[in-house]
Design a protein around this motif. Structure first.
Motif, PDB file in Angstrom:
ATOM      1  N   MET A   1       0.838  -1.178   0.000  1.00 28.22           N
ATOM      2  CA  MET A   1       0.000   0.000   0.000  1.00 28.22           C
ATOM      3  C   MET A   1       0.889   1.250   0.000  1.00 28.22           C
ATOM      4  N   VAL A   2       0.402   2.295  -0.572  1.00 21.86           N
ATOM      5  CA  VAL A   2       1.159   3.538  -0.698  1.00 21.86           C
ATOM      6  C   VAL A   2       1.540   4.097   0.668  1.00 21.86           C
ATOM      7  N   THR A   3       0.642   4.023   1.599  1.00 25.24           N
ATOM      8  CA  THR A   3       0.897   4.624   2.909  1.00 25.24           C
ATOM      9  C   THR A   3       2.046   3.943   3.629  1.00 25.24           C
ATOM     10  N   MET A   4       2.203   2.650   3.449  1.00 23.69           N
ATOM     11  CA  MET A   4       3.254   1.917   4.138  1.00 23.69           C
ATOM     12  C   MET A   4       4.563   1.925   3.348  1.00 23.69           C
ATOM     13  N   MET A   6       5.659   3.985   0.978  1.00 23.95           N
ATOM     14  CA  MET A   6       6.254   5.302   0.755  1.00 23.95           C
ATOM     15  C   MET A   6       6.379   6.109   2.047  1.00 23.95           C
ATOM     16  N   HIS A   7       5.962   5.518   3.162  1.00 31.06           N
ATOM     17  CA  HIS A   7       6.058   6.165   4.475  1.00 31.06           C
ATOM     18  C   HIS A   7       5.366   7.527   4.491  1.00 31.06           C
ATOM     19  N   LEU A   8       4.182   7.589   3.908  1.00 30.17           N
ATOM     20  CA  LEU A   8       3.428   8.843   3.854  1.00 30.17           C
ATOM     21  C   LEU A   8       2.496   9.007   5.045  1.00 30.17           C
ATOM     22  N   GLY A   9       2.121   7.922   5.656  1.00 28.65           N
ATOM     23  CA  GLY A   9       1.152   7.984   6.732  1.00 28.65           C
ATOM     24  C   GLY A   9      -0.251   7.780   6.198  1.00 28.65           C
ATOM     25  N   TYR A  10      -1.126   7.383   7.091  1.00 28.82           N
ATOM     26  CA  TYR A  10      -2.488   7.061   6.676  1.00 28.82           C
ATOM     27  C   TYR A  10      -3.288   8.289   6.262  1.00 28.82           C
TER      28      TYR A  10
END
Length: 83
Positions: A1-4, A6-10
């Motif tokens: 998933m993008v949030t995990m 890319m370390h962007l956060g939920y």
């Protein structure tokens, strides 16, 4: 998933997928004829945005799925009361 990955956060991931969903829905509404790829883009964007949204409630806010479901239910009731 993008949030995990890319370390962007939920919260940021939710914003990204809600924007994709909003754009896909707008294109779907304004489409003159049926486009199966656009249809499936809306379906995938809905499930992905919903997943990141609930994950943000569960993991970032720490209120769990019950708290997230309760919040969404309250928002639904509030939106119906506004009408």
């Amino acid at each position: 998933m993008v949030t995990m990955s890319m370390h962007l956060g939920y919260l940021v991931g939710t914003a990204i997928f809600l924007a994709v969903l909003a754009g896909a829905v707008m294109f779907q509404i304004h489409a003159v004829c049926f486009h199966p790829y656009l249809f499936w883009l809306v379906i995938v964007a809905t499930t992905t945005a919903g997943t990141t949204f609930t994950d943000s409630f569960d993991r970032s806010l720490g209120i769990g799925y019950i708290g997230g479901a309760s919040t969404l239910f309250i928002l639904l009731l509030a939106s119906l009361a506004i009408r």
